[in-house]
Scaffold this motif. Structure first.
Motif, PDB file in Angstrom:
ATOM      1  N   MET A  99       3.824 -14.015  -8.030  1.00 39.65           N
ATOM      2  CA  MET A  99       3.007 -15.205  -7.764  1.00 39.65           C
ATOM      3  C   MET A  99       3.856 -16.446  -7.475  1.00 39.65           C
ATOM      4  N   ALA A 100       5.167 -16.329  -7.638  1.00 42.60           N
ATOM      5  CA  ALA A 100       6.056 -17.456  -7.369  1.00 42.60           C
ATOM      6  C   ALA A 100       6.567 -17.473  -5.933  1.00 42.60           C
ATOM      7  N   ILE A 101       6.208 -16.474  -5.148  1.00 42.04           N
ATOM      8  CA  ILE A 101       6.771 -16.317  -3.799  1.00 42.04           C
ATOM      9  C   ILE A 101       5.733 -16.679  -2.739  1.00 42.04           C
ATOM     10  N   ASP A 102       6.099 -17.616  -1.879  1.00 44.26           N
ATOM     11  CA  ASP A 102       5.257 -18.020  -0.752  1.00 44.26           C
ATOM     12  C   ASP A 102       5.681 -17.209   0.473  1.00 44.26           C
ATOM     13  N   LYS A 103       4.930 -16.173   0.784  1.00 45.28           N
ATOM     14  CA  LYS A 103       5.292 -15.273   1.881  1.00 45.28           C
ATOM     15  C   LYS A 103       5.203 -15.954   3.243  1.00 45.28           C
ATOM     16  N   GLU A 104       4.275 -16.893   3.382  1.00 45.34           N
ATOM     17  CA  GLU A 104       4.129 -17.579   4.660  1.00 45.34           C
ATOM     18  C   GLU A 104       5.401 -18.338   5.029  1.00 45.34           C
ATOM     19  N   GLN A 105       6.080 -18.904   4.033  1.00 39.26           N
ATOM     20  CA  GLN A 105       7.326 -19.608   4.313  1.00 39.26           C
ATOM     21  C   GLN A 105       8.410 -18.655   4.798  1.00 39.26           C
ATOM     22  N   ILE A 106       8.423 -17.440   4.267  1.00 35.09           N
ATOM     23  CA  ILE A 106       9.388 -16.448   4.743  1.00 35.09           C
ATOM     24  C   ILE A 106       9.122 -16.137   6.217  1.00 35.09           C
ATOM     25  N   ILE A 107       7.865 -15.933   6.544  1.00 33.56           N
ATOM     26  CA  ILE A 107       7.510 -15.540   7.907  1.00 33.56           C
ATOM     27  C   ILE A 107       7.769 -16.670   8.897  1.00 33.56           C
ATOM     28  N   ASP A 108       7.388 -17.886   8.526  1.00 31.96           N
ATOM     29  CA  ASP A 108       7.566 -19.018   9.440  1.00 31.96           C
ATOM     30  C   ASP A 108       9.008 -19.514   9.475  1.00 31.96           C
ATOM     31  N   GLY A 109       9.647 -19.541   8.309  1.00 36.06           N
ATOM     32  CA  GLY A 109      10.963 -20.156   8.242  1.00 36.06           C
ATOM     33  C   GLY A 109      12.113 -19.228   8.514  1.00 36.06           C
ATOM     34  N   ILE A 110      11.958 -17.927   8.194  1.00 30.48           N
ATOM     35  CA  ILE A 110      13.056 -16.979   8.351  1.00 30.48           C
ATOM     36  C   ILE A 110      12.772 -15.980   9.471  1.00 30.48           C
ATOM     37  N   MET A 111      11.541 -15.462   9.502  1.00 30.12           N
ATOM     38  CA  MET A 111      11.195 -14.443  10.492  1.00 30.12           C
ATOM     39  C   MET A 111      10.765 -15.040  11.819  1.00 30.12           C
ATOM     40  N   ASP A 112      10.666 -16.362  11.876  1.00 32.67           N
ATOM     41  CA  ASP A 112      10.275 -17.048  13.112  1.00 32.67           C
ATOM     42  C   ASP A 112       8.951 -16.510  13.654  1.00 32.67           C
ATOM     43  N   GLY A 113       8.047 -16.175  12.721  1.00 33.87           N
ATOM     44  CA  GLY A 113       6.716 -15.708  13.092  1.00 33.87           C
ATOM     45  C   GLY A 113       6.639 -14.240  13.467  1.00 33.87           C
ATOM     46  N   ALA A 114       7.765 -13.509  13.445  1.00 38.85           N
ATOM     47  CA  ALA A 114       7.793 -12.118  13.904  1.00 38.85           C
ATOM     48  C   ALA A 114       7.463 -11.142  12.782  1.00 38.85           C
ATOM     49  N   ALA A 115       6.374 -11.410  12.053  1.00 45.00           N
ATOM     50  CA  ALA A 115       5.967 -10.539  10.948  1.00 45.00           C
ATOM     51  C   ALA A 115       4.566 -10.930  10.502  1.00 45.00           C
ATOM     52  N   LEU A 116       3.949 -10.050   9.726  1.00 47.52           N
ATOM     53  CA  LEU A 116       2.661 -10.331   9.093  1.00 47.52           C
ATOM     54  C   LEU A 116       2.862 -10.369   7.585  1.00 47.52           C
ATOM     55  N   PRO A 117       2.206 -11.303   6.870  1.00 48.30           N
ATOM     56  CA  PRO A 117       2.317 -11.287   5.411  1.00 48.30           C
ATOM     57  C   PRO A 117       1.715 -10.000   4.857  1.00 48.30           C
ATOM     58  N   ALA A 118       2.369  -9.414   3.878  1.00 49.58           N
ATOM     59  CA  ALA A 118       1.912  -8.146   3.298  1.00 49.58           C
ATOM     60  C   ALA A 118       1.069  -8.417   2.057  1.00 49.58           C
ATOM     61  N   LYS A 119      -0.156  -7.909   2.055  1.00 53.84           N
ATOM     62  CA  LYS A 119      -1.000  -7.993   0.863  1.00 53.84           C
ATOM     63  C   LYS A 119      -0.694  -6.854  -0.102  1.00 53.84           C
ATOM     64  N   GLY A 120      -0.379  -5.701   0.470  1.00 54.23           N
ATOM     65  CA  GLY A 120      -0.087  -4.520  -0.327  1.00 54.23           C
ATOM     66  C   GLY A 120       0.966  -3.701   0.371  1.00 54.23           C
ATOM     67  N   PRO A 121       1.176  -2.470  -0.067  1.00 55.74           N
ATOM     68  CA  PRO A 121       2.272  -1.669   0.480  1.00 55.74           C
ATOM     69  C   PRO A 121       2.026  -1.078   1.862  1.00 55.74           C
ATOM     70  N   LEU A 122       0.778  -1.005   2.328  1.00 54.94           N
ATOM     71  CA  LEU A 122       0.473  -0.375   3.612  1.00 54.94           C
ATOM     72  C   LEU A 122       0.236  -1.414   4.697  1.00 54.94           C
ATOM     73  N   ALA A 123       0.781  -1.161   5.884  1.00 56.84           N
ATOM     74  CA  ALA A 123       0.558  -2.018   7.044  1.00 56.84           C
ATOM     75  C   ALA A 123      -0.805  -1.706   7.661  1.00 56.84           C
ATOM     76  N   PRO A 124      -1.412  -2.655   8.371  1.00 53.29           N
ATOM     77  CA  PRO A 124      -2.756  -2.443   8.926  1.00 53.29           C
ATOM     78  C   PRO A 124      -2.943  -1.199   9.787  1.00 53.29           C
TER      79      PRO A 124
END
Length: 528
Positions: free
Chosen positions: A313-338
């Protein structure tokens, strides 16, 4: 569960059967067919992050092993870019009763050592995969098989302990690569002399693929050359050299100077640089992969569910995607991809809530935080993610060092449960929840097989076994939904993101594409 009627099983596997049977043996759907004028050969260099663990397909499950193996070996069936299944070495792969599949193999196939593909070869490969003396890390893909009977020279019956509709999809995994029976015999003979399993096959891999093994310099390169006698459509280039270049910026520089024509594991932050550079381009593919922060559930304080939930609960996944992945990813809710069968929109991940994370940590007895470490390989993107997680955890009082190491050493460490936390990844190659969950979370799969969080839960174990045995699609979805809910609640790992697969190419390279599992398809690659 009562006996499942034969009619029911046939109805449930109808989709798989329909997808497989109609494919031509000449071309893999989704791969670009080359114009005859383009067939000019050439030597292709692919820069890769790390050395393959092994060239024995039954003994490795890392990205490099699978990628190189795809060129040397064939599977009975395979999936294309759309995850549709087609015939490979098999001419047909059909159920004949509840727990028996009939496989007819092609008659025209020869291995690189000149030996023929027969039903006996298929039997030898399956039995080796399941041999405890081999200790294959991909045995879980086939451990429902109880017997392989050779019916005639080109026909085998594969019997399973229970009805298992995804079996063909498991044989599409590179763990199902078929090795020459003569190579298997030689490898067993070496074992009798005290050698390790795979010693012969790793040093001289013999498959039936469109490339043949040429040579290897450990830690530097693997070279394969065109198989001029390939049973299907031949490769277009004369050779491929998989060159080990651990530093991603060095790989980019080698692409720009045409030292390499393809580079793997492209960092998202380098995409713009490549797109703005004349003569090079980016290949992209949505994935069925997961990047995660894994906990060693056997070590304090990560054996405490409250601690794991607090970190989640301390990790903001959106910041990882926007700041590190440059938008090239989807935030993961669970272990399986859509795209994976078993994914559910109704499964919600733990929310980002720093205040609640602090409360959970205090409730666990760590109000002042604690000292720990995040283990990662030395890829720049992984180190960037680790540094971001380090800063996020500091906000709730957790002081985490970063221990970055060469990929092989990292893999050995997390396989042997030496880590505290680690940056991991898993690709659901079969696009089925069984492969996305069973190896990662069943307690029988600690270590190399996939469960590198060393998580154990009896109810999850039971659900994952039920999911393998159930043939009703709706019931399977319900089973996997419940399993994911428990996994997310107990938080053996933090699902971070589903990445977009990226590779860099020279403009003159055509016919290359990336499978959603992250593996490269190289048969139709041409260099203009």
């Amino acid at each position: 569960m009562g006996k499942i009627k034969l009619y029911t099983l046939f109805m449930l596997v109808m989709l798989i059967s329909a997808m497989m049977a109609a494919c031509s043996n000449d071309e893999k759907v989704g791969e670009k067919a080359a114009d005859p004028a383009e067939l000019s050969g050439g030597d292709l260099v692919i820069d890769v992050q790390a050395d393959p663990q092994t060239l024995d397909p039954h003994l490795g499950n890392d990205h490099q092993t699978l990628n190189v193996g795809r060129t040397i070996y064939d599977t009975l069936v395979y999936t294309d870019q759309e995850l549709t299944m087609h015939m490979g070495l098999a001419e047909s792969f059909e159920p004949i009763d509840d727990t028996t599949w009939e496989v007819k193999v092609r008659e025209e196939v020869t291995f690189h050592d000149g030996s023929k593909l027969t039903g006996e070869v298929i039997k030898a490969n399956i039995e080796r995969l399941l041999d405890p003396a081999i200790a294959s890390p991909v045995a879980f893909l086939f451990d429902m098989i109880t017997n392989v009977e050779v019916i005639d020279e080109y026909t085998v019956h594969i019997e399973t302990e229970f009805p298992f509709a995804p079996l063909p999809a498991h044989f599409a995994h590179p763990g199902g690569h078929i090795i020459s029976a003569e190579a298997i015999t030689a490898d067993y003979a070496a074992m009798d002399e005290g050698e390790e399993p795979g010693s012969v096959i790793n040093s001289n891999p013999v498959g039936s693929g469109y490339f043949k093994f040429e040579d290897r310099v450990h830690g530097q390169s693997v070279r394969v050359v065109k198989n001029e006698e390939y049973w299907g459509e031949a490769a277009k280039v004369d050779s491929i050299t998989f060159k080990v270049v651990p530093e991603d910026l060095t790989r980019v520089a080698e692409l720009e100077t045409n030292t390499a024509q393809i580079i793997g594991h492209l960092n998202p932050s380098d995409v713009t640089r490549i797109e703005q550079t004349e003569g090079v381009k980016v290949a992209k593919e949505d994935s069925v992969s997961l990047a995660y922060l894994g906990f060693n559930n056997t070590k304090e304080p990560f054996d405490n569910e409250l601690v794991r939930q607090a970190i989640s609960m301390a990790i903001d996944k959106e910041q990882i995607i926007d700041g590190i992945m440059d938008g090239a990813a989807l935030p993961a809710k669970g272990p399986l991809a859509p795209p994976v069968f078993g994914y559910s929109d109704e499964v919600e991940g733990l929310p980002y809530n720093v205040d609640q994370a602090k409360d959970l940590l205090a409730e666990a007895g760590y109000e002042g935080g604690f000292d720990t470490a995040i283990w990662t390989d030395d890829a720049r993107i992984r180190i960037d993610v680790a540094e971001y997680l380090q800063s996020q955890l500091a906000e709730i009082g957790i002081r985490a060092d970063i221990r970055a190491m060469e990929y092989g050493a990292f893999l050995d460490s997390i396989t042997n449960a030496e880590h505290d936390m680690m940056i991991g990844a898993w690709g659901t190659v079969t696009a089925d929840a069984d492969y996305g969950l069973y190896p990662m979370f069943h307690s029988s799969n600690f270590g190399m097989t996939g469960n590198r969080t060393f998580y154990a839960n009896d109810e999850v174990d039971e659900l994952l076994v039920l999911g393998r045995q159930e043939t009703d699609e709706g019931e399977r979805l319900n089973i996997y939904k419940r399993a994911q809910e428990i996994i997310i609640e107990e938080a053996p790992l933090v699902p971070l993101y589903h990445t977009e697969h990226l590779a860099g190419l020279r403009d003159e390279v055509e016919g290359f594409w990336i499978h959603p599992s992250s593996l490269y398809y190289l048969r139709d690659v041409t260099i203009q």
